[in-house]
Design a protein around this motif. Structure first.
Motif, PDB file in Angstrom:
ATOM      1  N   CYS A 111      -7.658   8.412  -1.034  1.00  0.00           N
ATOM      2  CA  CYS A 111      -7.209   6.897  -0.760  1.00  0.00           C
ATOM      3  C   CYS A 111      -7.960   5.976  -1.758  1.00  0.00           C
ATOM      4  CB  CYS A 111      -7.354   6.538   0.573  1.00  0.00           C
ATOM      5  SG  CYS A 111      -6.011   7.443   1.565  1.00  0.00           S
ATOM      6  N   SER A 112      -8.947   6.220  -2.355  1.00  0.00           N
ATOM      7  CA  SER A 112      -9.697   5.331  -3.212  1.00  0.00           C
ATOM      8  C   SER A 112     -10.256   6.088  -4.522  1.00  0.00           C
ATOM      9  CB  SER A 112     -10.929   4.802  -2.547  1.00  0.00           C
ATOM     10  OG  SER A 112     -12.099   5.522  -2.645  1.00  0.00           O
ATOM     11  N   GLU A 143       0.901  -1.215  -0.073  1.00  0.00           N
ATOM     12  CA  GLU A 143       0.038  -0.006   0.038  1.00  0.00           C
ATOM     13  C   GLU A 143       0.827   1.067   0.069  1.00  0.00           C
ATOM     14  OE1 GLU A 143      -3.240  -0.411  -0.254  1.00  0.00           O
ATOM     15  OE2 GLU A 143      -3.584  -2.074   0.655  1.00  0.00           O
ATOM     16  N   ARG A 144       1.826   1.181   0.785  1.00  0.00           N
ATOM     17  CA  ARG A 144       2.579   2.403   1.073  1.00  0.00           C
ATOM     18  C   ARG A 144       3.370   2.947  -0.356  1.00  0.00           C
ATOM     19  NH1 ARG A 144       5.937   3.884   6.524  1.00  0.00           N
ATOM     20  NH2 ARG A 144       6.792   5.769   5.882  1.00  0.00           N
ATOM     21  N   ARG A 177      -1.694   4.069   2.955  1.00  0.00           N
ATOM     22  CA  ARG A 177      -1.732   4.838   1.649  1.00  0.00           C
ATOM     23  C   ARG A 177      -1.221   6.204   2.252  1.00  0.00           C
ATOM     24  NH1 ARG A 177      -7.000   2.217  -1.178  1.00  0.00           N
ATOM     25  NH2 ARG A 177      -6.182  -0.003  -1.326  1.00  0.00           N
ATOM     26  N   THR A 224       1.538  -3.140  -8.526  1.00  0.00           N
ATOM     27  CA  THR A 224       0.615  -2.000  -8.858  1.00  0.00           C
ATOM     28  C   THR A 224       1.104  -1.036  -9.814  1.00  0.00           C
ATOM     29  OG1 THR A 224       1.705  -0.462  -6.895  1.00  0.00           O
ATOM     30  CG2 THR A 224      -0.304  -2.046  -6.464  1.00  0.00           C
ATOM     31  N   THR A 252      -5.039   0.099   6.138  1.00  0.00           N
ATOM     32  CA  THR A 252      -4.993   0.315   4.629  1.00  0.00           C
ATOM     33  C   THR A 252      -5.197   1.799   4.495  1.00  0.00           C
ATOM     34  OG1 THR A 252      -6.374  -1.585   4.154  1.00  0.00           O
ATOM     35  CG2 THR A 252      -6.206   0.067   2.232  1.00  0.00           C
ATOM     36  N   THR A 253      -5.766   2.606   4.868  1.00  0.00           N
ATOM     37  CA  THR A 253      -5.685   4.068   5.057  1.00  0.00           C
ATOM     38  C   THR A 253      -4.568   4.531   5.345  1.00  0.00           C
ATOM     39  OG1 THR A 253      -8.115   4.212   5.132  1.00  0.00           O
ATOM     40  CG2 THR A 253      -6.820   6.370   5.420  1.00  0.00           C
ATOM     41  N   ALA A 270       0.932   4.127  -2.870  1.00  0.00           N
ATOM     42  CA  ALA A 270       0.605   5.337  -2.737  1.00  0.00           C
ATOM     43  C   ALA A 270       1.572   6.361  -3.261  1.00  0.00           C
ATOM     44  CB  ALA A 270      -0.031   5.496  -1.407  1.00  0.00           C
ATOM     45  N   PHE A 294      -7.369   5.856  -6.387  1.00  0.00           N
ATOM     46  CA  PHE A 294      -6.680   4.349  -5.883  1.00  0.00           C
ATOM     47  C   PHE A 294      -7.469   3.301  -6.235  1.00  0.00           C
ATOM     48  CE2 PHE A 294      -4.017   1.249  -3.910  1.00  0.00           C
ATOM     49  CZ  PHE A 294      -2.709   1.962  -3.824  1.00  0.00           C
TER      50      PHE A 294
END
Lengths: 351, 351
Positions: free
Chosen positions: B267-268, B165-166, B216, B337, B212-213, B169, B292
């Motif tokens: 974030c999305s 995730e990190r 990101r 990703t 998750t948040t 992002a 995202f």
DNA sequence: TCGGCGTTCTGAATCGATTCAGTATCTGTA
DNA sequence: TACAGATACTGAATCGATTCAGAACGCCGA
């Protein structure tokens, strides 16, 4: 070995029944003992009564099956099916019932077995043709079920939530008729099983096996019959599958041909969007297009279509299954539909 | 009364075991007898072995549970979740396994009970925060499970399919940095539980509870830190729910305020689309927006976003559960990703 | 003191199958 | 003829709970 209810009973020094009651009928024993039992269960790592054993004894599972006649993964490809499922899920959630998505193998006997061996209290059947094998199996198991369409072999006690396919389709066709179109094509998904994408000749609309497709095509034809355009004069196109690419393939030849229609009426939005894809690729004079369902993409594409309430269909269907109305008449629901006119339908181009 | 296996046995004059074998182990009896038994079953209307009883005895259910931590109906609202589910469904279908969608009540004890009483052979947990109550319950039942993210309390044997995730992002933020943006806002779904949509101050990104948040946001912050923009200088916005309207509401004030950011990183995609909605409503100087997931709508909206493979995530997760690899290292999957640059991100407007 | 009633707990039957160690019958071989 | 080895089938134990008719006990009023 996982601890059983018996193990907890032994640990506390009470009978099995009492432990069972501690979980299922707290009023049947003193609070103190109940606490002691639950504490012992925690100590032992007992995760509560086994769901399967409980279901067997109680005769209730706490789940309803959702039956898509086609591939399970298909259900997630069609936006309409997804929204339908969302409605079902919402109702199930409110009722505290789980949803069992049953995968069906391709062969009928296998599919029958899948229905026979699903641990559920009832079925929501998403109708998509002739699923009598499914209904037979469900009836044999004596389970309640509901469908998304009235069925030919349905008794008065059989419940469903559907729409008047024929009347709804007719409104779309009437709109196209009103715009002056007379040379038109109708497009359905797998009008006859096994035929590849493309044009098709059929003596009569009653020859279409799939009831939904048949209803919609009949509705289209109704509106044209009214202005003297008879069934054989309507070009009939079949897409091999409810997908944009199949639809685009199905219309390609007729769009390039000499008798290019001025309008194409599709039995679903997904198909209609495929037609728009094909049109965007070819150029040529404009061609009116209508769809059916009113999925989200339809609005974005400016597609004229017949809207049917997707979530509501799922929700009410599940409700019909989960708490059946007293009145059997309430088990037959026809939802309203609405013609949504957008930019994809214009008048016949003057030549 | 529905006929049981015993009834069939009596009708044919054989033992119960033999009838059972007729269904489950055809090689254990002569073809002739088997035919006779199946025929008798047909006559009696016996629909085959009761699924629940069979599960109890065999200790296998033939279904896996899918756990969405939020409302079940939510799962159908987020296009990403739907595609994820499609992947899971496909894998399950290929494996001949049913999917049980478990509805979770709002309260933790109720949710725990729901997990405890689901008749399944294992769980796919769609991680969305701290679902230790779920995992504890699953572990107590001694059921296999897989998650969509590595978890803090995970052992090496715990399997998951996720993304970094990190790092993912960070690529989005780096792109925005490269375009020259320095006064930016970050937007997450429910950054802190219970706070209404709008701006929020947080000493450090590690204070964000949702993993998750957090991942990101941390990734976003990383890229800005590199050019000297420290965490407190980044405006932090929280939407109350992963919806377009919540996102639009969350950014409204800051877009109208004096220090209007030149870019907003969400974030999305759903949130990002909400930002675009808000932007379309207000006018004002252009503002770069990133999302995202790369859902279908993102492409149509020209949204720059980080793509993660949705179906594949679901598919591989289910496969991990359904046939676990020998090698435990194969149980930890990080999917690739990709930053997808579209029109929603442009350079900082010259003033 | 006794009958009646409510509360708390127990025992045994039951839900509907699967499984496995055996028994009986048949086949082939020395 | 006799014995090994298949083949076809049976009986009883078992999976893990729920349910319900009662037993044991205490309490109350007459």
């Amino acid at each position: 070995m996982k601890p059983t209810l018996q193990a907890v009973a032994d640990a506390v020094g009470v009978s099995r029944s009492t432990v069972s009651n501690a979980y299922s009928r707290p009023d049947q024993l003193s609070t103190a003992l109940r606490e002691r039992i639950l504490e012992a269960a925690r100590q032992l790592g007992y995760p509560g009564p086994d769901p399967t054993a409980r279901s067997l004894r109680r005769g209730v599972v706490g789940a309803v099956g959702v039956l898509f006649t086609s591939q399970l993964s298909y259900a997630f490809t069609d936006p309409f099916a997804v929204r339908f499922l969302a409605g079902v899920a919402g109702a199930a959630e409110r009722h505290g019932t789980s949803l069992l998505l049953v995968p069906l193998p391709d062969d009928a006997p296998g599919a029958r077995r899948a229905v026979e061996s699903a641990a559920v209290d009832g079925f929501c059947v998403y109708c998509a043709g002739d699923e009598s094998w499914a209904l037979d199996a469900i009836r044999a198991r004596n389970l309640p079920f509901v469908t998304t369409a009235p069925r030919a072999d349905a008794g008065p006690a059989d419940r469903f939530v559907g729409i008047d396919e024929r009347a709804a389709a007719r409104t779309a066709a009437a709109h196209v008729v009103g715009l002056g179109h007379r040379r038109v094509a109708l497009l359905g998904d797998t009008v006859l099983p096994g035929v590849p994408s493309g044009e098709l000749r059929l003596a009569d609309v009653t020859d279409v096996p799939h009831p939904t497709t048949r209803g919609r095509l009949a509705g289209f034809a109704d509106a044209f019959a009214e202005v003297g355009v008879a069934w054989p004069e309507l070009t009939l196109l079949s897409a091999a599958g409810n997908s944009r690419t199949a639809a685009a393939a199905a219309v390609a030849a007729v769009l390039a041909g000499p008798d290019r229609p001025t309008a194409i009426l599709a039995c679903s939005d997904v198909l209609a969007l495929g037609v728009l894809d094909a049109l965007a690729g070819t150029g040529g004079p404009p061609c009116a297009v209508t769809g059916f369902d009113d999925i989200a993409e339809a609005a974005e594409a400016g597609l004229t279509t017949v809207r049917q309430p997707a979530e509501e269909k799922g929700r009410r269907l599940a409700e019909l299954l989960l708490d059946p109305p007293e009145d059997p008449a309430a088990g037959h629901v026809l939802l309203p539909t609405e013609l949504v006119v957008r930019t994809s339908t214009g008048p016949v181009p003057r030549r």
